[in-house]
Design a protein around this motif. Structure first.
Motif, PDB file in Angstrom:
ATOM      1  N   LYS A 118       0.798  -1.230   0.000  1.00  8.45           N
ATOM      2  CA  LYS A 118       0.000   0.000   0.000  1.00  8.45           C
ATOM      3  C   LYS A 118       0.831   1.280   0.000  1.00  8.45           C
ATOM      4  N   ALA A 119       2.061   1.210  -0.444  1.00  8.46           N
ATOM      5  CA  ALA A 119       2.890   2.418  -0.493  1.00  8.46           C
ATOM      6  C   ALA A 119       4.068   2.200  -1.428  1.00  8.46           C
ATOM      7  N   THR A 120       4.394   3.232  -2.169  1.00  6.57           N
ATOM      8  CA  THR A 120       5.637   3.255  -2.924  1.00  6.57           C
ATOM      9  C   THR A 120       6.535   4.294  -2.279  1.00  6.57           C
ATOM     10  N   ILE A 121       7.754   3.899  -1.964  1.00  6.43           N
ATOM     11  CA  ILE A 121       8.683   4.772  -1.243  1.00  6.43           C
ATOM     12  C   ILE A 121      10.009   4.773  -1.974  1.00  6.43           C
ATOM     13  N   VAL A 122      10.550   5.961  -2.194  1.00  2.00           N
ATOM     14  CA  VAL A 122      11.852   6.078  -2.848  1.00  2.00           C
ATOM     15  C   VAL A 122      12.748   6.961  -1.982  1.00  2.00           C
ATOM     16  N   PRO A 123      14.050   6.858  -2.161  1.00  2.00           N
ATOM     17  CA  PRO A 123      14.977   7.675  -1.361  1.00  2.00           C
ATOM     18  C   PRO A 123      15.037   9.120  -1.845  1.00  2.00           C
ATOM     19  N   ASP A 124      13.976   9.886  -1.527  1.00  2.00           N
ATOM     20  CA  ASP A 124      13.922  11.295  -1.926  1.00  2.00           C
ATOM     21  C   ASP A 124      13.675  12.209  -0.731  1.00  2.00           C
ATOM     22  N   GLY A 125      13.658  11.631   0.473  1.00  2.66           N
ATOM     23  CA  GLY A 125      13.478  12.437   1.671  1.00  2.66           C
ATOM     24  C   GLY A 125      12.044  12.826   1.961  1.00  2.66           C
ATOM     25  N   LYS A 126      11.065  12.256   1.247  1.00  2.00           N
ATOM     26  CA  LYS A 126       9.681  12.717   1.388  1.00  2.00           C
ATOM     27  C   LYS A 126       8.792  11.811   2.238  1.00  2.00           C
ATOM     28  N   LYS A 127       9.048  10.510   2.250  1.00  4.70           N
ATOM     29  CA  LYS A 127       8.195   9.591   3.001  1.00  4.70           C
ATOM     30  C   LYS A 127       9.032   8.797   3.998  1.00  4.70           C
ATOM     31  N   ASP A 128       8.519   8.697   5.205  1.00  8.08           N
ATOM     32  CA  ASP A 128       9.150   7.809   6.183  1.00  8.08           C
ATOM     33  C   ASP A 128       8.116   7.407   7.213  1.00  8.08           C
ATOM     34  N   GLY A 129       8.538   6.586   8.169  1.00 13.50           N
ATOM     35  CA  GLY A 129       7.623   6.097   9.193  1.00 13.50           C
ATOM     36  C   GLY A 129       7.406   4.602   9.068  1.00 13.50           C
TER      37      GLY A 129
END
Length: 730
Positions: free
Chosen positions: A655-666
């Motif tokens: 349920k999430a796409t995450i890339v190393p751009d500093g925008k999503k964490d947790g």
């Protein structure tokens, strides 16, 4: 007849005798009370300072009306007001005023129903009185049929008295389109957070004193008469023009007016109005109605505002901001006609949007420019001190002449780059159906990738105007789509061509999250999606334009959706010699949760987002050594098979796409569930570009390997981890 009169006399005499009333008592009961105030005309006579107004009343034919019963409010100009009027007009006395002008003065001074100051600012609604909300009243004055030369023919016309908005009702023969007179009292200003400055902005030579009517001050209020109320004013007020009339009478807005006249106005014969005119005048002549296109916010010649309730007061009015000829010329040339040869070639929707941007369906007070919005959701984008060259309080609204245009969001934003260019009409249509409201919002920044009509058609998409539907025919053959199926396919692509940030350069390398939640990548002014990568195509940026809320890039293709599944993309990553994905993918391909024919992984469902975290070959070896994976990629025992399946599931975030751009964490859930059904999770720390760590449930931490990560898949990104994630499935 004599016998009837005799009988009546006998009846009255008998009535007096039977009731025991004397003639004196009878008169006292039925005669006009001595304490009752005189009618309006007599009141004006007795006061002695309305001699010129009385002359006008007599010339207008209103002496008899105002000398008898009735129910009027009269804003009565005194003799000092007329003295100023005579000087202004270059005449010596009321004797020089013709009957037609006298009628205008008197009828516009007369308001239906009698209002003292305690009720004048109140609005009568179907729900009852609404205190302190009204600032205009219906007068006795209205325009009759007016002459005009229309298409080479001399005709008589009446103004539309309805807005023709969303219906074909633009005229009611029972409504004379009476003009309204504006007035302001403190009780109206205060609740709206308005001040005297809002009035003085229009009338700085006769400033606000607490009760003003148009440009006049009320110097004596609440003079009670038998047939109404008189408010004495210090200026003569002629009927105010409506917005349509003022626009027509002011040459510096002639080019703005011509847009209405050429594209928005029609004159239609009215049988009802023709019949009524014959009844009134005895002349048989066609009467036309001047109507405005239903696509406009309102009809500028309609005096009735919204006609929500059939009453004599108004709480609101229209507003128009009209650019001067010079300001309009520049904008038409540089913006509206950048890609069109003439206004005649301009789509009518663009004209609607342009004109409606300048038309507000409410009163825009001078202090409320920024907070009063038009139908497009924008405030008035003008500085009231420097951008307004003309301001008028008119019979049906307020008018502002401006030295610049209202720069509507539909034109100034990234959406406008497509909307104003006929080569991008298909993209405009698709954006309008799904994303227009969002991408014309200047509070947010966007990057928009635009694809031309010719390219979209070459890639199989067309819009059938006759059937009002989208169609898709695969260029290389295959199943054709139409209607919602074709639109769904196109919408996914369009959502991929909008990025929720302003990327002002595509000169380096990077990954971008799109409006639809999927990712695309760029490199040295080329761009690709998972779909174009599947097709072996990288799209070129052929041009760029800045907009108020972002950047537009013109590209030579569509950022299409992928044709391959996540598993097939993993297989492709593992295929090159020496690939660090190989050992992880070997376990995936041979697991019980993998479909070798189509590359589907059990638990990954269409339409959802995922992030795959693939450990390096060395990390897989470490996982085997520590017992998290069996040594064989094809274990035959069930515990070994389960161990492989659980390992794979814990390395897939759902349920999430995450890339190393500093925008999503947790914290994020994985596909792995414990034996009791509880979910498992990992924690992402996204420090910045190319700096992302993933912490497992046992406290271990792995880092994304930037050079081998950010691989695009079907609503999925695939990263390489420098170590594996530890877990406990029990």
């Amino acid at each position: 007849m004599r016998r009837i009169l005799q009988s009546a006399s006998v009846f009255i005499l008998s009535l007096v005798i039977l009731t025991g009333c004397s003639k004196k008592e009878f008169n006292e009961r039925y005669d006009r009370p001595e304490t009752l105030a005189d009618p309006i005309y007599q009141q004006l006579q007795q006061r002695g300072n309305f001699t010129s107004l009385l002359v006008c009343i007599e010339k207008a034919g209103y002496k008899d009306i105002l000398s008898k019963a009735g129910f009027w409010t009269m804003f009565a100009p005194n003799d000092a007001a007329f003295a100023a009027y005579f000087k202004e007009k270059g005449i010596s006395s009321a004797a020089d005023i013709d009957a037609a002008t006298a009628q205008k003065i008197v009828k516009y001074a007369l308001v239906f129903n009698a209002f003292k100051t305690d009720r004048l600012p109140d609005f009568q609604s179907s729900a009852g009185w609404m205190p302190n909300t009204a600032f205009k009243r219906r007068t006795a004055y209205y325009d009759g049929p007016q002459p005009i030369n229309y298409n080479g023919k001399d005709i008589l016309y009446l103004n539309s008295n309805r807005n023709n908005r969303g219906s074909t009702t633009y005229f009611s023969v029972t409504d004379n389109n009476n003009k309204y007179v504006p007035y302001l009292l403190d009780r109206f200003l205060a609740p709206k957070n308005l001040t005297s400055a809002d009035y003085n902005y229009f009338y700085n030579q006769n400033p606000y004193i607490g009760f003003n009517v148009a440009d006049a001050q009320v110097v004596n209020s609440n003079i009670i008469a038998e047939n109404g109320v008189i408010h004495e004013i210090n200026r003569v007020i002629l009927p105010l023009p409506n917005i349509d009339q003022y626009l027509a009478a002011t040459p510096q807005y002639s080019k703005f007016k011509s847009l209405f006249d050429s594209y928005m106005v029609s004159y239609l014969i009215s049988e009802a109005a023709t019949a009524k005119n014959l009844e009134n005048t005895g002349k048989q002549q066609d009467i036309y109605i001047k109507t405005y296109d239903a696509g406009l916010a309102y009809s500028p010649n309609n005096e009735n505002y919204l006609k929500l309730d059939d009453n004599d007061g108004q709480m609101e009015g229209y507003s128009m901001f009209a650019p001067t000829n010079d300001a309009l010329d520049a904008y038409i040339k540089n913006v509206l006609l950048e890609y069109y040869p003439s206004l005649d070639a301009l789509p009518k929707d663009i004209l609607f949007d342009f004109l409606n941007a300048h038309m507000f369906l409410t009163t825009v007070w001078p202090s409320k420019f920024a907070t009063t919005t038009n139908g497009q959701g924008q405030g008035a984008l003008f500085n009231s001190a420097t951008d307004v060259v003309d301001k008028k309080l008119l019979s049906n609204g307020v008018f502002y002449g401006t030295n610049k245009v209202q720069n509507a969001n539909v034109f100034s934003t990234v959406f406008g780059r497509a909307y104003l260019n006929p080569n991008y009409s298909l993209m405009t249509r698709a954006l309008t159906a799904s994303l227009k409201t969002n991408i014309i919002n200047t509070s947010f920044k966007y990057t928009l990738f635009l694809t031309s009509d010719a390219t979209i058609r070459a890639l199989g998409f067309t819009y059938d105007l006759d059937a009002n539907t989208w169609r898709y025919t695969p260029p290389g053959g295959g199943t054709a789509l139409s209607g919602s199926s074709a639109l769904d396919k196109l919408n996914r692509i369009i959502n991929t061509q909008v990025v929720r940030s302003d990327e002002q350069s595509l000169g380096g390398n990077g990954i971008l999250e799109t409006y639809g939640g999927e990712y695309i990548r760029y490199s040295n002014n080329t761009v690709y999606s998972a779909g174009t990568r599947d097709a072996g195509v990288t799209l070129n940026v052929t041009g760029t334009r800045k907009a108020e809320n972002g950047t537009v890039y013109f590209i030579d293709g569509l950022l299409s959706e992928p044709s391959l599944s996540v598993g097939k993309h993993l297989e492709a990553l593992a295929a090159p010699a020496g690939s660090n994905y190989k050992k992880f993918v070997d376990y995936v391909k041979n697991s019980t949760i993998y479909n070798t024919s189509n590359g589907e992984i059990l638990g990954i469902t269409a339409g959802s987002f995922y992030t795959v975290l693939a450990p390096t070959n060395a990390a897989i070896d470490a996982a085997v050594a520590q017992g998290y994976l069996p040594a064989s990629i094809t274990p035959t025992d069930q515990p070994g098979k389960d161990k492989v399946a659980n390992f794979i599931r814990y390395h897939i975030i759902q349920k999430a796409t995450i890339v190393p751009d500093g925008k999503k964490d947790g914290g994020y859930l994985t596909l792995l569930q414990r034996s009791n059904g509880d979910p498992t999770s990992v924690t992402v720390t996204n420090v910045g570009v190319n700096n992302m760590q993933v912490k497992d449930m046992l406290g271990g931490s792995a880092s994304v390997v930037p050079a081998s990560s950010n691989n695009l898949s079907n609503r999925t990104v695939i990263h390489l981890l420098n170590t594996f994630l530890k877990f406990n499935a029990n």
